[in-house]
Write a protein that holds these residues in place. Structure first.
Motif, PDB file in Angstrom:
ATOM      1  N   ILE A  89      40.207  30.822  47.740  1.00  0.00           N
ATOM      2  CA  ILE A  89      40.075  31.987  48.605  1.00  0.00           C
ATOM      3  C   ILE A  89      41.241  32.945  48.398  1.00  0.00           C
ATOM      4  O   ILE A  89      41.085  34.169  48.508  1.00  0.00           O
ATOM      5  CB  ILE A  89      39.959  31.576  50.093  1.00  0.00           C
ATOM      6  CG1 ILE A  89      41.163  30.750  50.529  1.00  0.00           C
ATOM      7  CG2 ILE A  89      38.671  30.833  50.344  1.00  0.00           C
ATOM      8  CD1 ILE A  89      41.175  30.477  52.036  1.00  0.00           C
ATOM      9  N   HIS A  90      42.423  32.418  48.086  1.00  0.00           N
ATOM     10  CA  HIS A  90      43.579  33.280  47.838  1.00  0.00           C
ATOM     11  C   HIS A  90      43.429  34.026  46.517  1.00  0.00           C
ATOM     12  O   HIS A  90      43.784  35.206  46.416  1.00  0.00           O
ATOM     13  CB  HIS A  90      44.867  32.458  47.838  1.00  0.00           C
ATOM     14  CG  HIS A  90      45.145  31.784  49.151  1.00  0.00           C
ATOM     15  ND1 HIS A  90      45.381  32.490  50.320  1.00  0.00           N
ATOM     16  CD2 HIS A  90      45.203  30.475  49.492  1.00  0.00           C
ATOM     17  CE1 HIS A  90      45.584  31.650  51.316  1.00  0.00           C
ATOM     18  NE2 HIS A  90      45.480  30.427  50.843  1.00  0.00           N
ATOM     19  N   GLN A  91      42.904  33.361  45.518  1.00  0.00           N
ATOM     20  CA  GLN A  91      42.675  34.030  44.230  1.00  0.00           C
ATOM     21  C   GLN A  91      41.604  35.102  44.357  1.00  0.00           C
ATOM     22  O   GLN A  91      41.707  36.170  43.746  1.00  0.00           O
ATOM     23  CB  GLN A  91      42.281  32.994  43.178  1.00  0.00           C
ATOM     24  CG  GLN A  91      43.410  32.059  42.779  1.00  0.00           C
ATOM     25  CD  GLN A  91      42.928  30.900  41.918  1.00  0.00           C
ATOM     26  OE1 GLN A  91      41.794  30.428  42.056  1.00  0.00           O
ATOM     27  NE2 GLN A  91      43.781  30.433  41.020  1.00  0.00           N
ATOM     28  N   LEU A  92      40.578  34.839  45.168  1.00  0.00           N
ATOM     29  CA  LEU A  92      39.550  35.847  45.407  1.00  0.00           C
ATOM     30  C   LEU A  92      40.159  37.062  46.101  1.00  0.00           C
ATOM     31  O   LEU A  92      39.879  38.208  45.724  1.00  0.00           O
ATOM     32  CB  LEU A  92      38.426  35.266  46.263  1.00  0.00           C
ATOM     33  CG  LEU A  92      37.375  36.269  46.759  1.00  0.00           C
ATOM     34  CD1 LEU A  92      36.736  37.033  45.605  1.00  0.00           C
ATOM     35  CD2 LEU A  92      36.320  35.565  47.598  1.00  0.00           C
ATOM     36  N   SER A  93      40.982  36.819  47.091  1.00  0.00           N
ATOM     37  CA  SER A  93      41.616  37.928  47.799  1.00  0.00           C
ATOM     38  C   SER A  93      42.466  38.771  46.858  1.00  0.00           C
ATOM     39  O   SER A  93      42.432  40.011  46.902  1.00  0.00           O
ATOM     40  CB  SER A  93      42.482  37.393  48.943  1.00  0.00           C
ATOM     41  OG  SER A  93      43.095  38.457  49.645  1.00  0.00           O
ATOM     42  N   THR A  94      43.212  38.103  45.975  1.00  0.00           N
ATOM     43  CA  THR A  94      44.041  38.832  45.005  1.00  0.00           C
ATOM     44  C   THR A  94      43.181  39.688  44.096  1.00  0.00           C
ATOM     45  O   THR A  94      43.514  40.847  43.807  1.00  0.00           O
ATOM     46  CB  THR A  94      44.873  37.849  44.169  1.00  0.00           C
ATOM     47  OG1 THR A  94      45.767  37.135  45.037  1.00  0.00           O
ATOM     48  CG2 THR A  94      45.688  38.582  43.114  1.00  0.00           C
ATOM     49  N   LYS A  95      42.055  39.150  43.631  1.00  0.00           N
ATOM     50  CA  LYS A  95      41.157  39.924  42.769  1.00  0.00           C
ATOM     51  C   LYS A  95      40.576  41.122  43.510  1.00  0.00           C
ATOM     52  O   LYS A  95      40.381  42.197  42.934  1.00  0.00           O
ATOM     53  CB  LYS A  95      40.040  39.025  42.227  1.00  0.00           C
ATOM     54  CG  LYS A  95      40.446  38.164  41.045  1.00  0.00           C
ATOM     55  CD  LYS A  95      39.254  37.485  40.423  1.00  0.00           C
ATOM     56  CE  LYS A  95      39.633  36.812  39.107  1.00  0.00           C
ATOM     57  NZ  LYS A  95      39.954  37.822  38.058  1.00  0.00           N
ATOM     58  N   LEU A  96      40.278  40.949  44.790  1.00  0.00           N
ATOM     59  CA  LEU A  96      39.744  42.054  45.578  1.00  0.00           C
ATOM     60  C   LEU A  96      40.780  43.169  45.723  1.00  0.00           C
ATOM     61  O   LEU A  96      40.458  44.350  45.587  1.00  0.00           O
ATOM     62  CB  LEU A  96      39.306  41.558  46.953  1.00  0.00           C
ATOM     63  CG  LEU A  96      38.051  40.678  46.973  1.00  0.00           C
ATOM     64  CD1 LEU A  96      37.885  40.019  48.331  1.00  0.00           C
ATOM     65  CD2 LEU A  96      36.819  41.508  46.632  1.00  0.00           C
ATOM     66  N   TYR A  97      42.007  42.780  46.007  1.00  0.00           N
ATOM     67  CA  TYR A  97      43.070  43.779  46.100  1.00  0.00           C
ATOM     68  C   TYR A  97      43.243  44.497  44.765  1.00  0.00           C
ATOM     69  O   TYR A  97      43.415  45.722  44.711  1.00  0.00           O
ATOM     70  CB  TYR A  97      44.381  43.128  46.526  1.00  0.00           C
ATOM     71  CG  TYR A  97      44.562  43.064  48.025  1.00  0.00           C
ATOM     72  CD1 TYR A  97      45.239  44.071  48.711  1.00  0.00           C
ATOM     73  CD2 TYR A  97      44.058  42.000  48.762  1.00  0.00           C
ATOM     74  CE1 TYR A  97      45.407  44.017  50.079  1.00  0.00           C
ATOM     75  CE2 TYR A  97      44.218  41.941  50.137  1.00  0.00           C
ATOM     76  CZ  TYR A  97      44.903  42.954  50.782  1.00  0.00           C
ATOM     77  OH  TYR A  97      45.055  42.896  52.161  1.00  0.00           O
ATOM     78  N   ASP A  98      43.212  43.722  43.677  1.00  0.00           N
ATOM     79  CA  ASP A  98      43.361  44.325  42.346  1.00  0.00           C
ATOM     80  C   ASP A  98      42.236  45.329  42.078  1.00  0.00           C
ATOM     81  O   ASP A  98      42.471  46.418  41.552  1.00  0.00           O
ATOM     82  CB  ASP A  98      43.334  43.241  41.270  1.00  0.00           C
ATOM     83  CG  ASP A  98      44.573  42.357  41.295  1.00  0.00           C
ATOM     84  OD1 ASP A  98      45.525  42.708  42.020  1.00  0.00           O
ATOM     85  OD2 ASP A  98      44.580  41.325  40.603  1.00  0.00           O
ATOM     86  N   ALA A  99      41.010  44.949  42.451  1.00  0.00           N
ATOM     87  CA  ALA A  99      39.852  45.790  42.153  1.00  0.00           C
ATOM     88  C   ALA A  99      39.797  47.043  43.017  1.00  0.00           C
ATOM     89  O   ALA A  99      39.396  48.112  42.553  1.00  0.00           O
ATOM     90  CB  ALA A  99      38.565  44.983  42.332  1.00  0.00           C
ATOM     91  N   LEU A 100      40.209  46.927  44.282  1.00  0.00           N
ATOM     92  CA  LEU A 100      40.050  48.037  45.220  1.00  0.00           C
ATOM     93  C   LEU A 100      41.309  48.863  45.430  1.00  0.00           C
ATOM     94  O   LEU A 100      41.240  50.061  45.714  1.00  0.00           O
ATOM     95  CB  LEU A 100      39.559  47.509  46.572  1.00  0.00           C
ATOM     96  CG  LEU A 100      38.221  46.765  46.543  1.00  0.00           C
ATOM     97  CD1 LEU A 100      37.888  46.234  47.925  1.00  0.00           C
ATOM     98  CD2 LEU A 100      37.106  47.678  46.046  1.00  0.00           C
ATOM     99  N   LEU A 101      42.477  48.223  45.311  1.00  0.00           N
ATOM    100  CA  LEU A 101      43.726  48.936  45.563  1.00  0.00           C
ATOM    101  C   LEU A 101      44.637  49.007  44.348  1.00  0.00           C
ATOM    102  O   LEU A 101      45.589  49.791  44.333  1.00  0.00           O
ATOM    103  CB  LEU A 101      44.491  48.266  46.716  1.00  0.00           C
ATOM    104  CG  LEU A 101      43.832  48.311  48.096  1.00  0.00           C
ATOM    105  CD1 LEU A 101      44.731  47.643  49.118  1.00  0.00           C
ATOM    106  CD2 LEU A 101      43.532  49.737  48.514  1.00  0.00           C
ATOM    107  N   GLY A 102      44.356  48.198  43.352  1.00  0.00           N
ATOM    108  CA  GLY A 102      45.253  48.133  42.209  1.00  0.00           C
ATOM    109  C   GLY A 102      46.119  46.888  42.284  1.00  0.00           C
ATOM    110  O   GLY A 102      45.931  46.030  43.147  1.00  0.00           O
TER     111      GLY A 102
END
Length: 309
Positions: free
Chosen positions: A166-179
């Motif tokens: 779940i933490h890796q998913l959150s990191t990918k989401l931040y990367d995709a949406l915020l950079g």
């Protein structure tokens, strides 16, 4: 209750509706059931989006109209849409077309996972698939995958969560949406007085009592660190500049690490004796330095309500 018009029948009457704000954006969160939509919705909400779960696609247009009306403070709407919407799901293509017509910016986030992983996840929570309907679990998964195939092709961001925590998913989401990097971390700095107790919610606590106290300077006692005279006195004191330079670098180093470890909110407390002078001035100075590095920083003062004018 009046039923909303079918979005496929909007006519010239729609021209009377308020035009969407230029900075308004819609994020559609969808994908396979069990692929992490709920966690994605939580992460997106943490990024500042207004999240609506299990929204029938047909209701997107009137919801956008409401949120782009004059006075609305909502600029980012995230709608979680999935096969629980059943027949409403067929309306999505028409709705997206109308969002284009309205000039509303939108992105589609699609979460996916391997069939084997989805089966294990459903078995672990002991819940049926929403399209299972008394059949085998794999039958529901296959039906959903077929239903979503076109939407996946149209998605702006596709994340396979098969091997993600779940933490890796959150990191990918931040990367995709915020950079990526430190700019994805929001910082809050607040001043406090040690004599009123240590804060319980701070990631960092800095002690400003090594600096001369303006309280003992005639003309400064009744002011606060928000006043330029007090701020100048504190910031030009011996050791203030050196502390700010070193502490800023230490905080930046930590924030870079936090951004890699899925921690996107940092609270820094800066204290002095009463929380009126040194801690307030240094909080503002630290915030200014961090903002110069592109960080989003907010500042508050815990004890200023105690100040006597």
């Amino acid at each position: 209750m009046t039923e909303h018009n079918d979005p496929t029948t909007y006519s010239a009457e729609s021209d009377t509706r308020p035009a969407p704000a230029d900075d308004f954006e819609v994020l559609l969160v969808t994908g396979m059931s069990g692929a992490g939509r709920s966690h994605a919705a939580n992460s997106v909400e943490d990024m500042g989006w207004y999240v609506v779960d299990n929204l029938p696609p047909k209701l997107l247009v009137p919801l956008v109209d409401m949120m782009t009306s004059s006075g609305s403070k909502v600029h980012k709407l995230a709608a979680v849409i999935d096969v629980r919407s059943r027949s409403y799901f067929d309306d999505l293509a028409a709705v997206l077309s109308h969002l284009d017509d309205l000039g509303v910016k939108y992105r589609i986030l699609f979460l996916d996972a391997d069939d084997e992983v989805l089966i294990k996840r459903y078995e672990s929570v002991r819940r049926p698939h929403p399209l299972q309907h008394g059949r085998r679990l794999i039958d529901g998964i296959h039906e959903e995958r077929e239903l979503l195939a076109h939407l996946k092709e149209r998605a702006d961001v596709v994340i396979d969560t098969s091997n993600l925590s779940i933490h890796q998913l959150s990191t990918k989401l931040y990367d995709a949406l915020l950079g990526t990097g430190p700019t994805t971390v929001s910082v809050h700095i607040f001043s406090f007085g040690f004599k009123y107790g240590l804060p319980l919610d701070a990631d960092f606590v800095a002690d400003m009592r090594f600096l001369p106290n303006p309280f003992w300077v005639p003309g400064l006692r009744e002011l606060t660190g928000l006043n330029k005279a007090v701020s100048d006195y504190v910031l030009t004191s011996a050791g203030a500049k050196e502390f700010l330079e070193s502490y800023t670098q230490a905080i930046l180093t930590a924030i870079r690490g936090y951004s890699r470890e899925d921690k996107h909110f940092v609270t820094i407390a800066m204290g002095c004796t009463g929380g009126q002078h040194r801690s307030v001035a240094m909080s503002e100075a630290l915030a200014k330095r961090l903002r110069e590095h592109g960080l989003s920083v907010t500042v508050s003062a815990r004890e200023l309500h105690r100040h006597r004018v």
